[in-house]
Design a protein around this motif. Structure first.
Motif, PDB file in Angstrom:
ATOM      1  N   ARG A 235     -14.674  -2.241 -23.376  1.00 40.72           N
ATOM      2  CA  ARG A 235     -13.661  -3.005 -24.114  1.00 40.72           C
ATOM      3  C   ARG A 235     -14.002  -2.964 -25.597  1.00 40.72           C
ATOM      4  O   ARG A 235     -15.161  -2.798 -25.964  1.00 40.72           O
ATOM      5  N   PRO A 236     -13.007  -3.171 -26.455  1.00 38.01           N
ATOM      6  CA  PRO A 236     -13.303  -3.227 -27.879  1.00 38.01           C
ATOM      7  C   PRO A 236     -14.257  -4.375 -28.171  1.00 38.01           C
ATOM      8  O   PRO A 236     -14.298  -5.363 -27.437  1.00 38.01           O
ATOM      9  N   GLU A 237     -15.001  -4.235 -29.238  1.00 39.39           N
ATOM     10  CA  GLU A 237     -15.967  -5.260 -29.608  1.00 39.39           C
ATOM     11  C   GLU A 237     -15.270  -6.606 -29.794  1.00 39.39           C
ATOM     12  O   GLU A 237     -14.244  -6.705 -30.455  1.00 39.39           O
TER      13      GLU A 237
ATOM     14  N   GLU B 208       3.066 -12.496 -27.312  1.00 38.50           N
ATOM     15  CA  GLU B 208       1.631 -12.301 -27.076  1.00 38.50           C
ATOM     16  C   GLU B 208       1.286 -10.812 -27.042  1.00 38.50           C
ATOM     17  O   GLU B 208       0.249 -10.400 -27.572  1.00 38.50           O
ATOM     18  N   ALA B 209       2.145 -10.001 -26.448  1.00 30.91           N
ATOM     19  CA  ALA B 209       1.900  -8.554 -26.394  1.00 30.91           C
ATOM     20  C   ALA B 209       1.930  -7.954 -27.797  1.00 30.91           C
ATOM     21  O   ALA B 209       1.094  -7.112 -28.139  1.00 30.91           O
TER      22      ALA B 209
ATOM     23  N   GLU C 189      -1.016  -5.802 -32.397  1.00 32.10           N
ATOM     24  CA  GLU C 189      -1.335  -5.860 -33.829  1.00 32.10           C
ATOM     25  C   GLU C 189      -2.828  -6.064 -34.038  1.00 32.10           C
ATOM     26  O   GLU C 189      -3.443  -5.400 -34.875  1.00 32.10           O
ATOM     27  N   LYS C 190      -3.419  -6.969 -33.259  1.00 29.60           N
ATOM     28  CA  LYS C 190      -4.842  -7.267 -33.402  1.00 29.60           C
ATOM     29  C   LYS C 190      -5.705  -6.057 -33.041  1.00 29.60           C
ATOM     30  O   LYS C 190      -6.744  -5.825 -33.657  1.00 29.60           O
ATOM     31  N   ASN C 191      -5.283  -5.277 -32.048  1.00 30.16           N
ATOM     32  CA  ASN C 191      -6.088  -4.160 -31.556  1.00 30.16           C
ATOM     33  C   ASN C 191      -5.587  -2.796 -32.010  1.00 30.16           C
ATOM     34  O   ASN C 191      -6.015  -1.782 -31.463  1.00 30.16           O
TER      35      ASN C 191
ATOM     36  N   ASP D  79      -6.205  -1.024 -34.646  1.00 31.08           N
ATOM     37  CA  ASP D  79      -7.267  -0.150 -35.144  1.00 31.08           C
ATOM     38  C   ASP D  79      -8.061   0.465 -33.993  1.00 31.08           C
ATOM     39  O   ASP D  79      -8.363   1.659 -33.997  1.00 31.08           O
ATOM     40  N   PHE D  80      -8.392  -0.349 -32.988  1.00 31.96           N
ATOM     41  CA  PHE D  80      -9.139   0.148 -31.844  1.00 31.96           C
ATOM     42  C   PHE D  80      -8.333   1.189 -31.076  1.00 31.96           C
ATOM     43  O   PHE D  80      -8.856   2.243 -30.708  1.00 31.96           O
ATOM     44  N   VAL D  81      -7.053   0.916 -30.846  1.00 30.54           N
ATOM     45  CA  VAL D  81      -6.199   1.853 -30.113  1.00 30.54           C
ATOM     46  C   VAL D  81      -6.086   3.167 -30.883  1.00 30.54           C
ATOM     47  O   VAL D  81      -6.186   4.248 -30.302  1.00 30.54           O
ATOM     48  N   ALA D  82      -5.904   3.085 -32.189  1.00 32.90           N
ATOM     49  CA  ALA D  82      -5.814   4.298 -33.011  1.00 32.90           C
ATOM     50  C   ALA D  82      -7.126   5.081 -32.952  1.00 32.90           C
ATOM     51  O   ALA D  82      -7.122   6.314 -32.846  1.00 32.90           O
ATOM     52  N   GLU D  83      -8.250   4.359 -33.000  1.00 32.34           N
ATOM     53  CA  GLU D  83      -9.554   5.010 -32.930  1.00 32.34           C
ATOM     54  C   GLU D  83      -9.756   5.711 -31.583  1.00 32.34           C
ATOM     55  O   GLU D  83     -10.233   6.844 -31.522  1.00 32.34           O
ATOM     56  N   MET D  84      -9.377   5.039 -30.496  1.00 29.54           N
ATOM     57  CA  MET D  84      -9.520   5.650 -29.174  1.00 29.54           C
ATOM     58  C   MET D  84      -8.589   6.858 -29.019  1.00 29.54           C
ATOM     59  O   MET D  84      -8.986   7.876 -28.450  1.00 29.54           O
ATOM     60  N   ASN D  85      -7.361   6.760 -29.519  1.00 30.75           N
ATOM     61  CA  ASN D  85      -6.441   7.896 -29.456  1.00 30.75           C
ATOM     62  C   ASN D  85      -6.973   9.086 -30.248  1.00 30.75           C
ATOM     63  O   ASN D  85      -6.888  10.229 -29.799  1.00 30.75           O
ATOM     64  N   ALA D  86      -7.537   8.810 -31.430  1.00 32.00           N
ATOM     65  CA  ALA D  86      -8.105   9.886 -32.242  1.00 32.00           C
ATOM     66  C   ALA D  86      -9.298  10.519 -31.528  1.00 32.00           C
ATOM     67  O   ALA D  86      -9.471  11.745 -31.543  1.00 32.00           O
TER      68      ALA D  86
END
Length: 132
Positions: A44-46, A100-101, A106-108, A110-117
């Motif tokens: 999971r993201p930090e 909520e979704a 929005e909160k995650n 950066d993490f989603v973009a990082e994982m996709n990259a």
């Protein structure tokens, strides 16, 4: 680490476990042996903790609330014996879940973009073992 769970007939599981060095034939029609990881570690993201899905209790405490609705809609609902409180609750619940979704996305972001990259750069983890 996680533990393995075997499904299939007992004889298939026992045969696969008892035969040292043998590998079950996964592509043999109905004689398949499935292995599932139980309690496998999840990445999971930090700072993100596991959150249980909200369950709607059967006896929810309710609070009377005033809501403004279009007159024609309210009349049609009454003619059709629609429970306005329950219908409003369903609509509000959907809106809250959507909000909520959006907040989670929005909160995650950066993490989603990082994982996709990372997947674009390195490919999927264990991709070389895929059978399809």
């Amino acid at each position: 680490m996680g533990s393995l769970k075997f499904s299939g007939t007992e004889s298939q599981s026992e045969a696969a476990i008892s035969a040292p060095g043998s590998m079950p034939n996964y592509a043999h029609g109905s004689c398949t042996l499935e292995m599932h990881m139980i309690n496998a570690p999840v990445v999971r993201p930090e700072g993100v903790k596991r959150v249980a899905k909200a369950r709607v209790p059967s006896k929810t405490t309710r609070k009377p609330t005033n809501v403004s609705l279009p007159t024609d809609l309210l009349e049609r609902a009454r003619e059709l014996d629609v429970n306005v409180s329950r219908a409003s609750e369903r609509g509000l619940r959907e809106e809250v879940q959507a909000a909520e979704a959006r907040a989670w996305a929005e909160k995650n972001a950066d993490f989603v973009a990082e994982m996709n990259a990372r997947i674009e750069r390195d490919g999927l983890p264990l991709e070389e073992y895929r059978m399809f």
